[in-house]
Design a protein around this motif. Structure first.
Motif, mmCIF file in Angstrom:
data_model
loop_
_atom_site.group_PDB
_atom_site.id
_atom_site.type_symbol
_atom_site.label_atom_id
_atom_site.label_comp_id
_atom_site.label_asym_id
_atom_site.label_seq_id
_atom_site.Cartn_x
_atom_site.Cartn_y
_atom_site.Cartn_z
ATOM 1 N N VAL A 534 0.818 -8.616 1.133
ATOM 2 C CA VAL A 534 -0.323 -8.007 1.904
ATOM 3 C C VAL A 534 -0.294 -8.594 3.323
ATOM 4 N N CYS A 535 0.895 -9.417 4.192
ATOM 5 C CA CYS A 535 1.047 -9.900 5.684
ATOM 6 C C CYS A 535 2.403 -7.878 5.671
ATOM 7 N N SER A 536 2.806 -7.276 4.590
ATOM 8 C CA SER A 536 4.216 -6.605 4.864
ATOM 9 C C SER A 536 2.970 -5.179 5.370
ATOM 10 N N VAL A 537 1.882 -5.209 4.229
ATOM 11 C CA VAL A 537 1.009 -4.542 4.798
ATOM 12 C C VAL A 537 0.501 -3.984 6.075
ATOM 13 N N LEU A 538 -0.097 -5.035 6.208
ATOM 14 C CA LEU A 538 -0.955 -5.450 8.041
ATOM 15 C C LEU A 538 0.067 -5.210 8.661
ATOM 16 N N ASN A 539 1.613 -5.675 8.728
ATOM 17 C CA ASN A 539 2.566 -5.805 9.674
ATOM 18 C C ASN A 539 2.777 -4.293 10.033
ATOM 19 N N ALA A 540 3.289 -3.058 8.868
ATOM 20 C CA ALA A 540 3.430 -1.762 8.758
ATOM 21 C C ALA A 540 1.879 -0.212 9.612
ATOM 22 N N VAL A 541 1.776 -1.059 10.761
ATOM 23 C CA VAL A 541 1.068 0.325 11.653
ATOM 24 C C VAL A 541 2.116 1.215 11.803
ATOM 25 N N ALA A 542 3.342 1.502 11.701
ATOM 26 C CA ALA A 542 3.816 2.613 12.624
ATOM 27 C C ALA A 542 4.080 3.652 10.972
ATOM 28 N N LEU A 543 4.343 2.576 9.705
ATOM 29 C CA LEU A 543 4.401 3.233 8.410
ATOM 30 C C LEU A 543 3.109 4.012 7.850
ATOM 31 N N PHE A 544 2.300 3.101 8.252
ATOM 32 C CA PHE A 544 0.482 3.996 7.714
ATOM 33 C C PHE A 544 -0.629 3.909 8.752
ATOM 34 N N GLY A 545 0.055 4.661 9.603
ATOM 35 C CA GLY A 545 -0.700 5.094 11.183
ATOM 36 C C GLY A 545 -1.789 4.909 10.475
ATOM 37 N N SER A 546 -2.761 6.466 10.461
ATOM 38 C CA SER A 546 -4.102 6.202 10.573
ATOM 39 C C SER A 546 -4.560 5.595 8.725
ATOM 40 N N LEU A 547 -3.714 5.693 8.484
ATOM 41 C CA LEU A 547 -4.209 5.128 6.824
ATOM 42 C C LEU A 547 -5.066 4.030 7.050
ATOM 43 N N ASP A 548 -6.586 3.859 6.450
ATOM 44 C CA ASP A 548 -7.061 2.975 6.263
ATOM 45 C C ASP A 548 -6.553 1.776 4.625
ATOM 46 N N VAL A 549 -6.147 0.696 5.301
ATOM 47 C CA VAL A 549 -5.574 -0.121 3.706
ATOM 48 C C VAL A 549 -6.279 -1.615 3.990
ATOM 49 N N SER A 550 -7.091 -1.121 4.642
ATOM 50 C CA SER A 550 -8.087 -2.287 4.165
ATOM 51 C C SER A 550 -8.656 -2.596 3.331
ATOM 52 N N PRO A 551 -9.086 -1.733 2.515
ATOM 53 C CA PRO A 551 -9.917 -2.104 0.853
ATOM 54 C C PRO A 551 -8.878 -2.322 -0.177
ATOM 55 N N LEU A 552 -7.709 -2.261 -0.071
ATOM 56 C CA LEU A 552 -6.783 -2.430 -0.262
ATOM 57 C C LEU A 552 -5.810 -4.189 0.306
ATOM 58 N N VAL A 553 -5.773 -4.395 0.819
ATOM 59 C CA VAL A 553 -5.469 -5.351 1.025
ATOM 60 C C VAL A 553 -6.402 -6.684 1.102
ATOM 61 N N SER A 554 -7.812 -6.216 1.177
ATOM 62 C CA SER A 554 -9.082 -6.980 0.835
ATOM 63 C C SER A 554 -8.983 -7.204 -1.304
ATOM 64 N N THR A 555 -8.252 -6.332 -1.676
ATOM 65 C CA THR A 555 -8.018 -6.106 -3.286
ATOM 66 C C THR A 555 -6.281 -7.070 -3.422
ATOM 67 N N MET A 556 -5.885 -7.293 -3.102
ATOM 68 C CA MET A 556 -4.509 -7.903 -3.230
ATOM 69 C C MET A 556 -5.160 -9.782 -2.543
ATOM 70 N N ILE A 557 -5.781 -9.828 -1.892
ATOM 71 C CA ILE A 557 -6.228 -10.670 -1.182
ATOM 72 C C ILE A 557 -6.822 -11.624 -2.107
ATOM 73 N N GLU A 558 -7.999 -10.690 -3.502
ATOM 74 C CA GLU A 558 -8.404 -11.197 -4.053
ATOM 75 C C GLU A 558 -7.778 -11.510 -5.166
ATOM 76 N N GLN A 559 -6.973 -10.445 -6.088
ATOM 77 C CA GLN A 559 -5.823 -10.694 -6.847
ATOM 78 C C GLN A 559 -5.313 -12.489 -6.409
ATOM 79 N N GLU A 560 -4.482 -12.760 -5.794
ATOM 80 C CA GLU A 560 -4.035 -14.355 -5.142
ATOM 81 C C GLU A 560 -5.277 -15.353 -5.189
ATOM 82 N N GLU A 561 -6.464 -14.827 -4.839
ATOM 83 C CA GLU A 561 -6.837 -15.759 -5.325
ATOM 84 C C GLU A 561 -7.847 -15.801 -6.420
#
Length: 712
Positions: A534-561
């Motif tokens: 999650v942290c690596s994805v959130l920090n990768a603003v240059a790599l992901f650019g305009s790609l909306d990674v919010s749904p992915l981050v939310s799913t990973m957070i839920e999986q960890e829960e």
């Protein structure tokens, strides 16, 4: 055919060596080569039906096969076999014996044999298997020999209260099974950890201290009664003291008992056993003193309690339990007890922990290790010494980012690092991603040809990711860190590949997060769990650019829960091997770190889960100093929450734990390694990580590790 070929060659290579016959495995002849069906790497997870950690295999259809290794060889119905294996199984089962036990419940499986509970001759029993020729000690005695010695001791102790009765043994040829009275209770160690391994204000001090005084007194009486008839335990530790549910106290595991007081001692437990040259009553009472010190402080006496650190622990016991705690400490760990085996170079830790003194400690361990006979595990000639996470790469990066560069060690890394990495390993922790991150952090050049080869390997792995996991250490999380670092430093390399690469990473992570097989054995936290990814994805603003990674981050957070467990107080914790862990690397601190980062980026988290996690990282008895597995990680989390404007304890409240579990070498604070004679300077488990937690301000989601993304 491959199994037969490999096994046959191993038998040939080890010709002349005879091994124990392990009832749960197939032994090839009398050799030391055995066959067992299962994965190359031990896989364990919590069995939802039992609530206990258990070995498992993955079925061909993706399901889970829970493994129960009992007293004979077993094979899943779906496992492939050959005529050669069938013949080995037939020969093995022809030697099977019928054990006189019913209602068998496996408890543990080690190299020396099984342990299980069962009914034996109408009585509930605890049974230990001793395999012949297993765990041979310095005196040439194997497990069976030591168990027979324990049998003899228990028969002599049969009239002493607090010693389990010996019920009988059964010789099964290659193994001998020893049955003992079954005690319904728990180890003193688990009781101590449960009672004081929590926030300071939650410790039920009066109740705990009253019970502890009774337990220590009963153990002392058991030892005294045994000494009167010439029996010495020689391996007393909190794990060998059982608190029965009814309230009685038992001392178990008497296999270290000597035939005479003049006999050499060979069995020991780090932190609790004194010098092996000391014998008789002094040895047992020394161990009892260390048990008491651990019970009163929660800190293992690995730093040599007697006498240099004794006063520090005494003060800590008083701060936890007041004068009654101080009195009990003096009764069992009193002044005047002879110092038995402490290394001369260690003394009381410094009065305060500072990043400067710890960095100096790192320098002292490097510069003086060879001259004073100390060893630093991160400066030894290990195969992975030049990697990022497992070796000195992260150490060098941390020193550089804190302004304490070590040019000599950096030059050594430059000369040896690239050639020491496996060609196909692209991970952050041990492979080329770590090499890239270290090079960029240290400002070292990277050849474009090398980087293009790296890109090709990354793309190949992403196209067929079956051997890739999601984690920061060995999987996609680490690749993202390296790619984001490159994107910021060398954006021209990403021309015509950036959009496709980012989308493919997102696709693979989405597949992984929904893959039931890939989530069975995940340890929540920043190193191996979804939190680090999650942290690596959130920090990768240059790599992901305009790609909306919010749904992915939310799913990973839920999986960890889903991997979190409720403790007895109803709070959510990270459980690993039956223990609740508060740490940053594997533990609730790492989960909280990622959830905070997600909310700060606009991705919502479940507030109820947040509220049940936070109490598990409050200042308390943590007993380890390191960043990824200790109080320094919780201190860094407190600093991060302050940066984000979130409620948090003062970071300084964790310093007492760091101080108490650190050591001192020639005036410099250091972190002790495997024992009191070794120093650990590493980033993840040693002094560099402790210094990092004190000195840096964690402004970004990835600031729990030293990379070119620090502060960005």
């Amino acid at each position: 055919m491959e199994t037969e070929e490999v096994a046959t060659k191993l038998v040939s290579l080890t010709n002349g060596f005879k091994g124990p016959r392990i009832l749960t495995d197939i032994q090839i002849g009398e050799s030391i080569v055995h066959i067992r069906y299962g994965p190359f790497v031990l896989q364990t997870a919590i069995n939802p039906e039992t609530g206990f950690t258990q070995e498992f295999m993955t079925k061909p259809n993706g399901g889970v096969e829970w493994v129960e290794r009992k007293s004979t060889f077993s094979l899943p119905d779906w496992a492939p076999v050959s005529p050669w294996i069938n013949e080995l199984i037939r020969a093995h089962r022809a030697k099977d014996v019928i054990l006189p036990y019913t209602h068998v419940v496996p408890l543990r499986n080690t190299s020396r044999g099984l342990t299980f509970s069962a009914i034996f001759e109408g009585k509930e029993a605890f049974v230990k298997e001793g395999r012949r020729r297993s765990e041979v000690d310095q005196l040439g005695r194997d497990t069976v020999c030591r168990f027979y010695r324990e049998k003899k001791a228990l028969e002599m102790l049969k009239d002493i209260k607090g010693v389990p009765r010996f019920l009988g043994c059964f010789d099964a040829g290659p193994s001998v099974f020893f049955a003992y009275e079954f005690i319904h209770g728990r180890s003193m160690n688990s009781w101590i950890v449960e009672q004081i391994g929590r926030a300071y204000h939650e410790i039920e001090k009066d109740t705990y201290l009253l019970k502890l005084g009774q337990v220590l007194n009963e153990v002392r009486q058991i030892l005294s009664d045994a000494h009167e008839i010439g029996i010495f335990h020689y391996d007393l530790s909190p794990e060998n003291i059982i608190l029965e549910d009814s309230g009685d106290v038992y001392v178990v595991d008497w296999e270290g008992t000597p035939d005479s007081i003049d006999e050499a001692r060979v069995i020991s437990t780090d932190g609790f056993t004194g010098s092996l040259s000391v014998r008789g009553t002094a040895a047992d009472y020394y161990s009892l003193g260390r048990v008491a010190a651990f019970a009163l402080t929660g800190h293992g006496p690995i730093l040599d309690v007697f006498p240099d650190n004794k006063q520090l622990l005494r003060e800590y016991a008083k701060s936890l339990f007041g004068e009654p705690g101080e009195t009990l400490f003096d009764e069992y760990c009193g002044v005047g007890r002879e110092r038995l085996d402490s290394p001369e170079n260690f003394s009381r830790p410094l009065d305060r922990v500072s990043s400067e003194s710890l960095v100096l400690g790192i320098g002292a361990s490097k510069g003086l290790a060879s001259r004073v006979g100390l060893s630093d595990v991160y400066l030894s000639e290990r195969n992975d010494i030049y990697t990022f996470g497992s070796g000195i790469g992260s150490l060098l990066c941390a020193l550089r980012l804190m302004g304490h560069s070590d040019k000599e060690l950096e030059n050594r890394w430059v000369q040896n690092s690239e050639g020491s990495i496996d060609e196909d390993d692209i991970s952050l922790w041990s492979g080329h991603s770590g090499y890239i991150v270290t090079s960029l952090t240290l400002g070292l050049p990277l050849d474009d040809k090398y980087l293009n080869t790296y890109f090709r390997k990354v793309e190949e792995v992403l196209e067929q990711p079956m051997h890739l996991d999601h984690s920061l250490t060995s999987g996609i999380g680490g690749l993202i860190v390296a790619l984001e670092s490159l994107m910021r430093e060398k954006p021209y390399l990403f021309e015509n590949r950036l959009e496709g690469l980012a989308k493919r990473i997102e696709e693979v992570l989405n597949l992984m997060v929904l893959d039931r097989r890939g989530n069975v054995n995940v340890s929540p936290g920043l190193l191996y769990g979804w939190s680090g990814t999650v942290c690596s994805v959130l920090n990768a603003v240059a790599l992901f650019g305009s790609l909306d990674v919010s749904p992915l981050v939310s799913t990973m957070i839920e999986q960890e829960e889903r991997r979190l467990k409720h403790d007895r107080r109803g709070r959510l914790q990270v459980s690993a091997d039956g223990k609740f862990l508060p740490y940053l690397g594997v533990g609730s601190a790492g989960v909280i770190w990622a959830r905070d980062a997600a909310r700060h980026s606009g991705v919502g988290t479940n507030p109820k889960v947040d509220s049940l996690l936070l109490p598990t990282v409050m200042p308390g008895v943590i007993a380890l100093p390191s960043l990824m597995k200790g109080a320094s990680g919780l201190k860094l989390l407190a600093k991060r929450r302050m940066v984000l404007g979130l409620p948090s304890p003062s970071p300084a409240q964790y310093d007492r734990e760091i101080l108490l579990s650190s050591g001192c070498f020639r005036g410099h604070s250091v972190v002790i390694g495997d024992d009191a004679r070794s120093i650990n300077s590493s980033f993840t488990g040693g002094a560099a990580g402790v210094a990092w937690a004190e000195k840096i301000t964690p402004n970004s989601p990835m600031d729990f590790i030293p990379t070119p993304l620090f502060g960005k």
